[in-house]
Design an enzyme around this catalytic site. Structure first.
Site, PDB file in Angstrom:
ATOM      1  N   LYS A   5       0.855  -1.189   0.000  1.00  0.00           N
ATOM      2  CA  LYS A   5       0.000   0.000   0.000  1.00  0.00           C
ATOM      3  C   LYS A   5       0.891   1.239   0.000  1.00  0.00           C
ATOM      4  O   LYS A   5       1.907   1.268   0.701  1.00  0.00           O
ATOM      5  CB  LYS A   5      -0.910  -0.034   1.236  1.00  0.00           C
ATOM      6  CG  LYS A   5      -1.937   1.085   1.305  1.00  0.00           C
ATOM      7  CD  LYS A   5      -2.868   0.912   2.504  1.00  0.00           C
ATOM      8  CE  LYS A   5      -3.936   1.999   2.552  1.00  0.00           C
ATOM      9  NZ  LYS A   5      -4.882   1.794   3.684  1.00  0.00           N
ATOM     10  N   SER A  13      -9.831   1.795   2.595  1.00  0.00           N
ATOM     11  CA  SER A  13      -8.917   2.559   1.764  1.00  0.00           C
ATOM     12  C   SER A  13      -7.865   1.702   1.057  1.00  0.00           C
ATOM     13  O   SER A  13      -7.254   2.161   0.108  1.00  0.00           O
ATOM     14  CB  SER A  13      -8.207   3.610   2.608  1.00  0.00           C
ATOM     15  OG  SER A  13      -7.389   2.982   3.585  1.00  0.00           O
ATOM     16  N   SER A  40     -10.168  -0.592   6.762  1.00  0.00           N
ATOM     17  CA  SER A  40      -9.550  -0.486   5.443  1.00  0.00           C
ATOM     18  C   SER A  40      -8.807  -1.708   4.920  1.00  0.00           C
ATOM     19  O   SER A  40      -8.409  -1.712   3.754  1.00  0.00           O
ATOM     20  CB  SER A  40      -8.608   0.714   5.402  1.00  0.00           C
ATOM     21  OG  SER A  40      -9.354   1.881   5.260  1.00  0.00           O
TER      22      SER A  40
HETATM   23  N1  GLN Z   1     -13.396   4.168   5.954  1.00  0.00           N
HETATM   24  C1  GLN Z   1     -12.865   4.578   7.204  1.00  0.00           C
HETATM   25  C2  GLN Z   1     -12.455   6.022   7.118  1.00  0.00           C
HETATM   26  O1  GLN Z   1     -12.614   6.604   6.081  1.00  0.00           O
HETATM   27  C3  GLN Z   1     -11.713   3.714   7.598  1.00  0.00           C
HETATM   28  C4  GLN Z   1     -10.501   3.985   6.801  1.00  0.00           C
HETATM   29  C5  GLN Z   1      -9.327   3.175   7.211  1.00  0.00           C
HETATM   30  O2  GLN Z   1      -9.463   2.134   7.878  1.00  0.00           O
HETATM   31  N2  GLN Z   1      -8.140   3.648   6.863  1.00  0.00           N
HETATM   32  O3  GLN Z   1     -11.967   6.580   8.057  1.00  0.00           O
END
Ligand code: GLN
Length: 489
Positions: A76, A151, A175
């Protein structure tokens, strides 16, 4: 070649059936042929990948290989990679070339893994669809008109599309698990502190955790073996010894108690998805597990608590991006104030700005007690709910998401709808627990996931349960046919 698991590739490499150079080339070819459509990579470093493969082949020949030596892995784009652009999905870091490797990257390199490149992600990991990326959305290989989740959407899409056998992700509120579910792969969010955060660009420091994403639980275990362990350079890294997570995965499930929280099977859950999850639980039951009704009474508060705490931490973490130290700088600033404000106005996208505003507000003197402090108190209650359940059960199970992957564009203009995507995943991060998502079947041709939540540092149990399920089912072996180009075989 590209359909082999990490475990199969590892064995084949050690037995000399093929070389790391051959394996690496075949994945690079697939990326070149298919990623125009999936957009799952932000950067691909062919030269470095081929050199690492040659090094790995020498190591394999010398008999000094680990389980990951010669295995291609994608990371990532939130993990700092020395000499290779690390954008975090943002214009702010589009030109950022880190001077050092994140501990996670260092550990993969030390094990002899081959880095294929850096995967697409929501900007600063804020999002659930990959659509907040400065580089455009990654697409779901099961239906390229749909989101891969976020994400860590690029990592999930790349693994599901067979552009890499495995990838890393990070999970602040879901995410790793949510994109794993929507792309039909297995993803593990470890216990907070299990995997070093050094060099992992911070979003919400008390919630962020890196973890493995691959097709099977066994492959995730092999990756976690490399990722987990104390890092003296990360003060929040745990000193609890890491385990051999691939050990003992085959033993029976007899005596396992699985808790099903009523709040995870509520009206918000898509009916067909709920049926798939229940069918998966029946499979575990047939293997000797007992299903027990449990309750997480405060779980409805996880979205409001998370959306105070995460933005609060993000607002302080992101203050370092000011146009002075690194990353984007606006053209011809007239003074310091202009430098700060235009750099941040131009360098950050809308969702990131929304979080900074919410977080700054929640932390401001007049509102701190009403919002931030209250959210921390609620966080404590949410954690206590889990601790109470774990008195009676070994694992908590439920759906990972409310339904299968949604269409690109469907939620991006409605932040609340997007935030609701994480209704079953957020509480886990607030409590610091490990959780895993594994493929549980299909709804309308799209994969859905079963989520398993464990006690602190009980990753091996989650991997064990998931592995046993995968021994009896083949959901995790299904490949999307939209990406099966003969040319790239
Ligand atoms: N979707 C959640 C957010 O936007 C979690 C994102 C994540 O786990 N990085 O904060």
């Amino acid at each position: 070649m590209y359909d082999k698991s990490v475990a199969e590739l590892s064995q084949g490499l050690r037995e000399g059936q093929f070389s790391s150079l051959e394996v690496t080339r075949s994945f690079l070819d697939r990326i070149a042929a298919l990623d125009g459509n999936l957009n799952s990579f932000i950067s691909v470093d062919e030269g470095a990948a081929l050199r690492a493969a040659e090094d790995a082949d020498r190591r394999l020949a010398a008999g000094d290989a680990t389980a990951l030596t010669g295995i291609p892995v994608a990371h990532k784009d939130i993990f700092c990679t020395e000499g290779l652009r690390t954008s975090c999905g943002s214009r702010m870091l589009d030109n950022f070339i880190p001077p050092y490797d994140a501990t996670v990257i260092h550990r993969f390199k030390r094990a002899g893994a081959v880095m294929l490149g850096k995967t697409n992600m929501d900007e600063f990991a804020m999002g659930s669809s990959n659509e907040t990326s400065y580089y455009g959305p990654a697409r779901n290989p099961w239906d390229t008109q749909r989101v891969p989740g976020g994400s860590s959407g690029g990592s999930a899409a790349a693994v599901a599309g067979r552009l890499t056998p495995a990838a890393t992700g990070t999970d602040t509120g879901g995410s790793i698990r949510q994109p794993a579910a929507l792309c039909g792969i297995t993803g593990l969010k470890p216990t907070y502190g299990r995997v070093s955060r050094l060099g992992m660009i911070a979003f919400a420091s008390s919630l962020d955790q890196g973890g493995p994403m691959a097709r099977s639980a066994l492959d995730c275990a092999l990756l976690l073996n490399t990722m987990a362990g104390h890092d003296p350079q990360d003060s929040t890294s745990s000193t609890v010894p890491a385990e051999d997570y691939s050990e003992g995965l085959d033993r029976p499930l007899d005596g396992l108690r699985i808790g099903l929280p009523s709040q995870y099977f509520n009206e918000g859950l898509d009916t067909a998805t709920g049926e798939r999850v229940r069918a998966a639980l029946t499979e575990l039951q047939s293997q000797g597990a007992t299903l027990v009704e449990v309750s997480l009474p405060n779980s409805a508060l996880s979205i409001p608590a998370y959306y105070i705490i995460a933005p609060a931490e993000a607002s302080t973490n992101l203050s370092r991006f000011d146009g002075v130290r690194y990353g984007y700088r606006c053209q011809d600033p007239v003074d310091l104030q202009d430098l700060y404000s235009r750099t941040r106005a131009e360098g950050f996208g809308e969702e990131v700005k929304r979080r900074i505003l919410v977080g700054t507000y929640a932390l401001s003197a007049g509102y701190y007690d009403a919002y931030y402090k209250k959210a921390q108190q609620v966080r404590r209650l949410i954690k206590q709910d889990f601790m109470d359940c774990f008195e009676a059960v070994d694992v908590i199970a439920g759906p990972t998401t409310i339904g299968p992957a949604f269409a690109l564009g469907a939620k991006i203009d409605n932040p609340i709808a997007m935030y609701l995507e994480d209704v079953y995943t957020l509480a886990v991060n607030l409590a610091g627990l490990p959780a895993l998502s594994l493929p549980a079947g299909f709804v309308g041709g799209l994969p859905v996931g079963l989520q398993l939540i464990g006690r602190h540092f009980d990753e091996s149990r989650l991997l064990h349960v998931a592995h046993r399920f995968q021994q009896a089912t083949d959901w995790h072996l299904r490949a999307p046919d939209t990406i099966g180009s003969e040319a790239a075989r």
